[in-house]
Scaffold this active site. Structure first.
Site, PDB file in Angstrom:
ATOM      1  N   GLU A 237      -5.979   2.957  17.223  1.00 51.26           N
ATOM      2  CA  GLU A 237      -5.094   2.868  18.482  1.00 51.26           C
ATOM      3  C   GLU A 237      -4.091   1.941  18.040  1.00 51.26           C
ATOM      4  O   GLU A 237      -3.007   1.936  18.412  1.00 51.26           O
ATOM      5  CB  GLU A 237      -5.882   2.439  19.723  1.00 51.26           C
ATOM      6  CG  GLU A 237      -6.853   3.581  20.367  1.00 51.26           C
ATOM      7  CD  GLU A 237      -7.806   3.774  19.586  1.00 51.26           C
ATOM      8  OE1 GLU A 237      -8.437   2.998  19.027  1.00 51.26           O
ATOM      9  OE2 GLU A 237      -8.717   4.831  20.126  1.00 51.26           O
TER      10      GLU A 237
ATOM     11  N   HIS B 172     -14.273   1.917  30.032  1.00 49.58           N
ATOM     12  CA  HIS B 172     -13.795   2.956  30.373  1.00 49.58           C
ATOM     13  C   HIS B 172     -13.165   3.630  31.694  1.00 49.58           C
ATOM     14  O   HIS B 172     -13.026   4.682  32.283  1.00 49.58           O
ATOM     15  CB  HIS B 172     -14.506   4.330  29.975  1.00 49.58           C
ATOM     16  CG  HIS B 172     -14.748   4.683  28.428  1.00 49.58           C
ATOM     17  ND1 HIS B 172     -15.140   3.444  27.716  1.00 49.58           N
ATOM     18  CD2 HIS B 172     -14.277   5.571  27.688  1.00 49.58           C
ATOM     19  CE1 HIS B 172     -15.278   4.005  26.289  1.00 49.58           C
ATOM     20  NE2 HIS B 172     -14.726   5.039  26.273  1.00 49.58           N
TER      21      HIS B 172
HETATM   22  C1  TPP Z   1     -11.181   2.860  20.675  1.00 52.69           C
HETATM   23  C2  TPP Z   1     -11.845   3.994  21.126  1.00 52.69           C
HETATM   24  N1  TPP Z   1     -10.946   4.968  20.948  1.00 52.69           N
HETATM   25  C3  TPP Z   1     -11.305   6.347  21.340  1.00 52.69           C
HETATM   26  C4  TPP Z   1     -12.529   6.693  22.074  1.00 52.69           C
HETATM   27  C5  TPP Z   1     -12.829   7.791  22.658  1.00 52.69           C
HETATM   28  N2  TPP Z   1     -13.937   8.698  21.847  1.00 52.69           N
HETATM   29  C6  TPP Z   1     -15.239   8.304  21.934  1.00 52.69           C
HETATM   30  S1  TPP Z   1     -16.226   8.771  20.827  1.00 52.69           S
HETATM   31  C7  TPP Z   1     -14.667   9.494  20.010  1.00 52.69           C
HETATM   32  C8  TPP Z   1     -15.024  10.117  18.616  1.00 52.69           C
HETATM   33  C9  TPP Z   1     -15.842   9.404  17.822  1.00 52.69           C
HETATM   34  O1  TPP Z   1     -16.093   9.834  16.540  1.00 52.69           O
HETATM   35  P1  TPP Z   1     -16.932   9.266  15.580  1.00 52.69           P
HETATM   36  O2  TPP Z   1     -17.011   8.059  15.257  1.00 52.69           O
HETATM   37  O3  TPP Z   1     -17.009  10.169  14.331  1.00 52.69           O
HETATM   38  O4  TPP Z   1     -18.319   9.482  16.168  1.00 52.69           O
HETATM   39  P2  TPP Z   1     -19.162  10.698  16.652  1.00 52.69           P
HETATM   40  O5  TPP Z   1     -18.758  11.151  18.175  1.00 52.69           O
HETATM   41  O6  TPP Z   1     -18.807  11.734  15.707  1.00 52.69           O
HETATM   42  O7  TPP Z   1     -20.497  10.433  16.627  1.00 52.69           O
HETATM   43  C10 TPP Z   1     -13.611   9.260  20.509  1.00 52.69           C
HETATM   44  C11 TPP Z   1     -12.355   9.338  20.086  1.00 52.69           C
HETATM   45  C12 TPP Z   1     -13.268   5.474  22.311  1.00 52.69           C
HETATM   46  N3  TPP Z   1     -14.511   5.599  23.085  1.00 52.69           N
HETATM   47  N4  TPP Z   1     -13.012   4.170  21.988  1.00 52.69           N
END
Ligand code: TPP
Ligand code: MG
Lengths: 321, 326
Positions: free
Chosen positions: B60, B129
């Site tokens: 971000e 959130h």
């Molecule tokens: C700072 C932040 N940015 C975006 C999100 C929204 N978000 C939640 S899970 C996710 C994907 C995360 O991907 P990864 O780290 O690969 O974990 P996975 O879900 O694949 O286990 C996103 C973008 C968030 N919760 N926090």
């Protein structure tokens, strides 16, 4: 070498996680559970093999996909399920839901709904361990996507220059929601990023309990001998949706089926255990049945638990002596 | 006019503005194939390609900062944050950079940047959130802040935001995306910033609310009508600039004020409204104004707890009765 006893523990934990997740999915589909629920089924080898080498004194921080880490670090299924349902009997008294299970008495400093949010916190726990000279280690679990947050890079550097007893465990499950790793990430292997911070980085098969176990064992030795952090990238795959209710239009069903049907970490581990003559298939089936029953009982417990009293909503904002 | 959801209204304006001006582009998490988790860019990559509907890594601070830089270099970026709670991950780039760049460089820079996304209660997303953050960004001079409460305002305010040469924070509400409203078809339909809307005229009490609290204030007004209290409901629509005049004029007529928001009450924008009204209409006030906002407690997951933290329709009704001595 993993002791027979520990292998059994790992197998048991993996099954508890699996059936907890499947139960949570069912409850969500039945509208008994709401909010953002991110399931860990299919990635169990990482949490189980890592946490099998930790004690309650060691620390972890987890992620939005945190149920598996929490269970492997000692969370009881019924309190965890009650939290998912927002009940008073849950780990956080219904304040937080799926993305925030914590149990400080077990060294679980919490799941974290902010991607990358837990990485500096685990780093700080490792700093405390170093200052207190107490031989504890900290583990930060995070996803491939989180390795693109500033907190990841800042924490690796900090932990490296201060030689902190921490292991960064990246679960590369192929996606950050709909975005494939190759589209968001500059390196072939996330462990390549370790080079930039002067620490060891390894990439291993995250669905292979033995591979995770060995890589983590080496990293813990390094951490405890004062040489600092290690980055372990566990290549795995998210076989369910990003969250419950994800239509998954962004990927090929065949890939999902391939991982689910041929690379399931529990099935792979089970086969190794049986082939090596550690346990009979029947013995392991009993473990599975018990895990299933425990997950069912957890759901019952959660459903029958009371909601928190809105009159108490302001409790716990501040510590009060 | 076309009847559209709030989400579709946003998506349509983004598309129209991208057709109109090739410097407009969008970057954000999961906005290509997925079209954003609330569908505000659904299918737009098909028309505009992935250069202009651009998936970002989960970064971000870099996304927002890159928006500032691209804006300084002549583009008109729209940065979608999946949850406006993540503005806090990018806070330096918003507050120390976007908001101040023009001023610190003596007016040299122009930053036509929109940072948009959703916030608020309603989906059991818990403490990190579900926050309402419009109020904190009002504190920093140099960024405009918009808060649309319906699809038409979302369309009109977003178009104004995209065409504005200043950084704009655009706060949508997650509980409003599916709500439908008549939206003008005019491709130049703009809602000006700094112009409140009187949603309901009344003579007994002025109720000010934004986002989700516009419909809640209107519900309260309907309740009040049953007991003979005629409420005027005002939606400020933008927080920066803030149309205090419309509210002051209304209070001069009604003599009573209730301000309500989902953001925490402490240091919330409602306090600013009360302060300005006391300044501008003191001698017209018949009762001390009432300010309602969320309790000083993080947003809990459990729905009953969540409801206990934010103001209820009933609390708005009670507040209005109180200032009317009823
Ligand atoms: C700072 C932040 N940015 C975006 C999100 C929204 N978000 C939640 S899970 C996710 C994907 C995360 O991907 P990864 O780290 O690969 O974990 P996975 O879900 O694949 O286990 C996103 C973008 C968030 N919760 N926090
Ligand atoms: Mg991932």
């Amino acid at each position: 070498m993993i002791s027979k006893e520990r292998k059994f523990w790992i197998y048991e934990i993996m099954n508890k996680i699996r059936y907890f997740e499947l139960k949570a999915l069912r409850l969500f589909e039945e509208n008994k559970l709401r909010g953002s629920v991110h399931l860990y089924a299919g990635e169990e080898a990482v949490a189980a093999a890592v946490c099998s080498q930790l004690t309650d004194d060691d620390y972890i921080t987890s992620t939005h996909r945190g149920h598996g880490h929490c269970i492997a670090k000692g969370a009881e299924l019924d309190k965890a399920m009650a939290e998912l349902m927002g009940k008073e009997t849950g780990y956080c008294k219904g304040r937080s839901g799926s993305m925030h299970i914590a149990d400080f008495t077990k060294g679980n400093l919490g799941a974290n709904a902010i991607v990358g949010g837990g990485i500096p916190i685990a780093t700080g726990a490792a700093l405390a361990a170093k200052l207190q000279k107490n031989d504890k280690v900290a583990v930060s679990f995070f996803g491939d996507g989180a390795s693109n947050e500033g907190t990841f890079h800042e924490s690796l550097n900090l932990a490296a220059v201060w030689k902190l007893p921490i292991i960064f465990v990246c679960e590369n499950n192929g996606f950050g929601i709909s975005v494939p790793v190759a589209q968001s990430t500059s390196v072939e292997n996330i462990s390549d990023r370790a080079v930039g911070y002067g620490i060891p980085g390894v990439t291993i098969d995250g669905n292979d309990v033995f591979a995770v176990y060995e890589a983590f064992e080496t990293a813990v030795k390094r951490a405890k001998s004062g040489d600092g952090p290690t980055l372990i990238e566990c290549k795995t795959y998210r076989t369910l949706g990003h969250w419950t209710g994800d239509p998954q239009t962004y990927r090929d069903k065949k890939d999902v089926e391939m991982w689910r049907d041929t690379k399931d970490p529990i099935q792979l581990f089970k086969k190794r255990l049986v082939d090596a003559g550690d346990f009979t298939a029947a013995e392991l089936d009993t473990v599975e049945e018990a895990a299933k029953a425990e997950a069912d009982a957890a759901a019952e417990f959660a459903i029958n638990s009371p909601n928190p009293d809105p009159a108490d909503v302001m409790d716990d904002v501040f510590y009060e002596a | 006019m076309s009847k559209k959801t709030y989400a579709t209204a946003i998506r349509d304006v983004i598309a129209e503005e991208m057709r109109r001006d090739e410097n407009v582009f969008v970057m954000g998490e999961d906005i290509e194939l997925l079209g954003g988790i609330f569908g505000c860019t659904r299918d737009l990559y098909k028309e505009f390609g992935t250069d202009r509907i651009r998936n970002t890594p989960i970064s971000e601070a870099a996304m927002v900062g890159a928006g500032v830089g691209a804006a300084c270099a002549g583009m008109r970026p729209i940065v979608e944050l999946m949850y406006m709670d993540f503005t806090l991950v990018a806070a330096d780039q918003i507050i120390n950079q976007a908001a101040k760049t023009r001023y610190i460089f003596g007016g040299k820079a122009k930053i036509p940047l929109v940072i948009r996304g959703q916030q608020g209660i309603g989906r059991g997303n818990a403490a990190t959130h579900s926050q309402s953050l419009e109020t904190i960004f009002m504190h920093f001079p140099g960024i405009k802040v918009a808060c649309p409460s319906n699809a038409a305002d979302a369309a009109g305010l977003l178009r104004t935001a995209i065409r504005d040469d200043n950084p704009v924070m655009f706060f949508e509400h997650k509980a409003l995306y599916a709500s439908k409203f008549e939206v003008p078809d005019d491709p130049d339909f703009c809602v000006p910033f700094g112009k409140a809307e009187i949603k309901r005229t009344g003579k007994d009490v002025t109720i000010v609310g934004s986002l989700l609290y516009v419909s809640r204030a209107l519900e309260a007004a309907a309740e009040l009508e049953k007991i003979g209290i005629d409420a005027e409901v005002i939606d400020p629509r933008t927080m920066v600039p803030f149309d205090m005049d419309t509210i002051i004029e209304s209070v001069k007529k009604t003599g009573k004020l209730v301000v309500v928001h989902e953001a925490h009450k402490v240091a919330g924008w409602g306090a600013e409204v009360v302060s300005e009204v006391v300044d501008g209409a003191f001698k017209y006030l018949d009762a001390a104004p009432i300010h309602l906002g969320a309790k000083a407690c993080p947003l809990p997951f459990n729905i009953e707890l969540e409801n206990a933290v934010v103001p209820s329709v009933q609390q708005i009704v009670e507040a209005a009765k109180k200032v009317c001595y009823r």
